[in-house]
Design a protein around this motif. Structure first.
Motif, PDB file in Angstrom:
ATOM      1  N   GLU A  77       3.763  -1.084   3.870  1.00 22.98           N
ATOM      2  CA  GLU A  77       5.217  -1.177   3.777  1.00 22.98           C
ATOM      3  C   GLU A  77       5.690  -2.630   3.711  1.00 22.98           C
ATOM      4  OE1 GLU A  77       6.486   1.113   7.142  1.00 22.98           O
ATOM      5  OE2 GLU A  77       6.141   3.018   6.103  1.00 22.98           O
ATOM      6  N   ARG A  78       5.090  -3.502   4.505  1.00 26.79           N
ATOM      7  CA  ARG A  78       5.486  -4.921   4.484  1.00 26.79           C
ATOM      8  C   ARG A  78       5.109  -5.563   3.152  1.00 26.79           C
ATOM      9  NH1 ARG A  78       4.004  -8.515   8.960  1.00 26.79           N
ATOM     10  NH2 ARG A  78       5.492  -9.828   7.862  1.00 26.79           N
ATOM     11  N   THR A  79       3.966  -5.170   2.608  1.00 25.77           N
ATOM     12  CA  THR A  79       3.555  -5.697   1.301  1.00 25.77           C
ATOM     13  C   THR A  79       4.525  -5.223   0.218  1.00 25.77           C
ATOM     14  OG1 THR A  79       1.238  -5.759   1.990  1.00 25.77           O
ATOM     15  CG2 THR A  79       1.672  -5.825  -0.383  1.00 25.77           C
ATOM     16  N   LEU A  80       4.902  -3.960   0.255  1.00 25.20           N
ATOM     17  CA  LEU A  80       5.854  -3.425  -0.719  1.00 25.20           C
ATOM     18  C   LEU A  80       7.221  -4.082  -0.567  1.00 25.20           C
ATOM     19  CD1 LEU A  80       4.899   0.357  -0.619  1.00 25.20           C
ATOM     20  CD2 LEU A  80       4.421  -1.287  -2.459  1.00 25.20           C
ATOM     21  N   ALA A  81       7.630  -4.361   0.668  1.00 37.07           N
ATOM     22  CA  ALA A  81       8.912  -5.029   0.892  1.00 37.07           C
ATOM     23  C   ALA A  81       8.897  -6.442   0.307  1.00 37.07           C
ATOM     24  CB  ALA A  81       9.226  -5.078   2.386  1.00 37.07           C
ATOM     25  N   LYS A  82       7.761  -7.103   0.363  1.00 38.02           N
ATOM     26  CA  LYS A  82       7.649  -8.476  -0.144  1.00 38.02           C
ATOM     27  C   LYS A  82       7.499  -8.505  -1.663  1.00 38.02           C
ATOM     28  CE  LYS A  82       6.515 -12.946   0.002  1.00 38.02           C
ATOM     29  NZ  LYS A  82       7.467 -14.000   0.299  1.00 38.02           N
ATOM     30  N   PHE A  83       6.599  -7.674  -2.212  1.00 41.46           N
ATOM     31  CA  PHE A  83       6.242  -7.765  -3.628  1.00 41.46           C
ATOM     32  C   PHE A  83       6.620  -6.540  -4.465  1.00 41.46           C
ATOM     33  CE2 PHE A  83       2.780 -10.628  -1.862  1.00 41.46           C
ATOM     34  CZ  PHE A  83       3.358 -11.803  -2.300  1.00 41.46           C
ATOM     35  N   ALA A  84       7.079  -5.464  -3.842  1.00 43.06           N
ATOM     36  CA  ALA A  84       7.536  -4.236  -4.513  1.00 43.06           C
ATOM     37  C   ALA A  84       6.427  -3.400  -5.140  1.00 43.06           C
ATOM     38  CB  ALA A  84       8.616  -4.549  -5.557  1.00 43.06           C
ATOM     39  N   ARG A  85       5.191  -3.812  -4.973  1.00 42.24           N
ATOM     40  CA  ARG A  85       4.088  -3.029  -5.552  1.00 42.24           C
ATOM     41  C   ARG A  85       2.763  -3.496  -4.975  1.00 42.24           C
ATOM     42  NH1 ARG A  85       4.187  -4.735 -11.746  1.00 42.24           N
ATOM     43  NH2 ARG A  85       2.081  -3.909 -11.803  1.00 42.24           N
ATOM     44  N   VAL A  86       1.739  -2.686  -5.150  1.00 40.18           N
ATOM     45  CA  VAL A  86       0.352  -3.059  -4.863  1.00 40.18           C
ATOM     46  C   VAL A  86      -0.468  -2.578  -6.046  1.00 40.18           C
ATOM     47  CG1 VAL A  86      -1.663  -2.716  -3.380  1.00 40.18           C
ATOM     48  CG2 VAL A  86       0.610  -2.897  -2.350  1.00 40.18           C
ATOM     49  N   ASP A  87      -1.103  -3.526  -6.728  1.00 33.94           N
ATOM     50  CA  ASP A  87      -1.940  -3.183  -7.882  1.00 33.94           C
ATOM     51  C   ASP A  87      -3.420  -3.171  -7.545  1.00 33.94           C
ATOM     52  OD1 ASP A  87       0.203  -3.216  -9.992  1.00 33.94           O
ATOM     53  OD2 ASP A  87       0.390  -5.265  -9.258  1.00 33.94           O
ATOM     54  N   ILE A  88      -3.795  -4.007  -6.596  1.00 33.19           N
ATOM     55  CA  ILE A  88      -5.207  -4.187  -6.247  1.00 33.19           C
ATOM     56  C   ILE A  88      -5.340  -4.083  -4.741  1.00 33.19           C
ATOM     57  CG2 ILE A  88      -7.172  -5.775  -6.304  1.00 33.19           C
ATOM     58  CD1 ILE A  88      -5.554  -7.195  -8.668  1.00 33.19           C
ATOM     59  N   LEU A  89      -6.259  -3.264  -4.281  1.00 36.13           N
ATOM     60  CA  LEU A  89      -6.537  -3.166  -2.855  1.00 36.13           C
ATOM     61  C   LEU A  89      -7.993  -3.524  -2.628  1.00 36.13           C
ATOM     62  CD1 LEU A  89      -5.840  -2.398   0.051  1.00 36.13           C
ATOM     63  CD2 LEU A  89      -6.364  -0.024  -0.544  1.00 36.13           C
ATOM     64  N   VAL A  90      -8.213  -4.539  -1.799  1.00 33.61           N
ATOM     65  CA  VAL A  90      -9.575  -4.936  -1.431  1.00 33.61           C
ATOM     66  C   VAL A  90      -9.776  -4.549   0.022  1.00 33.61           C
ATOM     67  CG1 VAL A  90     -11.204  -6.841  -1.206  1.00 33.61           C
ATOM     68  CG2 VAL A  90      -9.530  -6.860  -3.067  1.00 33.61           C
ATOM     69  N   ASN A  91     -10.612  -3.541   0.246  1.00 31.00           N
ATOM     70  CA  ASN A  91     -10.921  -3.064   1.591  1.00 31.00           C
ATOM     71  C   ASN A  91     -12.064  -3.884   2.156  1.00 31.00           C
ATOM     72  OD1 ASN A  91      -9.033  -0.846   1.808  1.00 31.00           O
ATOM     73  ND2 ASN A  91     -10.218   0.086   0.165  1.00 31.00           N
ATOM     74  N   ASN A  92     -11.731  -5.035   2.700  1.00 35.64           N
ATOM     75  CA  ASN A  92     -12.714  -5.998   3.176  1.00 35.64           C
ATOM     76  C   ASN A  92     -12.815  -6.044   4.688  1.00 35.64           C
ATOM     77  OD1 ASN A  92     -14.402  -8.473   2.837  1.00 35.64           O
ATOM     78  ND2 ASN A  92     -12.656  -9.413   3.845  1.00 35.64           N
ATOM     79  N   ALA A  93     -11.875  -5.432   5.392  1.00 33.67           N
ATOM     80  CA  ALA A  93     -11.894  -5.467   6.863  1.00 33.67           C
ATOM     81  C   ALA A  93     -13.110  -4.719   7.393  1.00 33.67           C
ATOM     82  CB  ALA A  93     -10.620  -4.852   7.420  1.00 33.67           C
ATOM     83  N   GLY A  94     -13.670  -5.246   8.447  1.00 32.10           N
ATOM     84  CA  GLY A  94     -14.816  -4.592   9.054  1.00 32.10           C
ATOM     85  C   GLY A  94     -15.227  -5.300  10.328  1.00 32.10           C
ATOM     86  N   VAL A  95     -16.105  -4.655  11.047  1.00 33.85           N
ATOM     87  CA  VAL A  95     -16.611  -5.206  12.301  1.00 33.85           C
ATOM     88  C   VAL A  95     -18.126  -5.219  12.231  1.00 33.85           C
ATOM     89  CG1 VAL A  95     -16.722  -4.875  14.790  1.00 33.85           C
ATOM     90  CG2 VAL A  95     -14.634  -4.284  13.556  1.00 33.85           C
ATOM     91  N   MET A  96     -18.702  -6.341  12.631  1.00 32.91           N
ATOM     92  CA  MET A  96     -20.164  -6.437  12.681  1.00 32.91           C
ATOM     93  C   MET A  96     -20.618  -6.238  14.121  1.00 32.91           C
ATOM     94  SD  MET A  96     -20.877  -9.556   9.985  1.00 32.91           S
ATOM     95  CE  MET A  96     -22.197 -10.135  10.985  1.00 32.91           C
ATOM     96  N   GLY A  97     -21.761  -5.571  14.255  1.00 28.22           N
ATOM     97  CA  GLY A  97     -22.360  -5.442  15.594  1.00 28.22           C
ATOM     98  C   GLY A  97     -21.809  -4.358  16.350  1.00 28.22           C
TER      99      GLY A  97
END
Length: 97
Positions: A77-97
């Motif tokens: 929602e915050r991304t859409l409020a700032k840029f009005a769209r999302v074209d590319i999503l990079v799912n890079n979040a993660g936890v090691m260990g």
């Protein structure tokens, strides 16, 4: 990616303040994309977005935890409020260990 291949595209990168996330953001920025850096660590996300902005890219930080559905929705929602769209999503979040 070189030139302006991604001009007017918006990339939302989770784990965006970490090493891989910021490297991806730099490449997308160099190709003309606008960048939303989502990270659990708000201070790190802000620092990364500031670095990208100083380099001439259009980036902003959004803090949140993608493992929590409500927080993940807020990131979008915050991304859409700032840029009005999302074209590319990079799912890079993660936890090691």
């Amino acid at each position: 990616m070189t030139g302006n291949a991604l001009t007017d595209r918006v990339a939302l990168i989770t784990g965006g303040a970490g090493g891989i996330g910021i490297a991806i953001a730099r490449r997308f920025g160099a190709a003309g994309a606008k960048i939303a850096l989502a990270d659990l660590r708000s201070d790190a996300a802000e620092a990364a977005a500031n670095e990208l902005n100083r380099a001439g890219y259009d980036a902003f930080a959004v803090a949140g935890d993608v493992s929590d559905p409500i927080s993940a929705q807020t990131i979008v929602e915050r991304t859409l409020a700032k840029f009005a769209r999302v074209d590319i999503l990079v799912n890079n979040a993660g936890v090691m260990g």
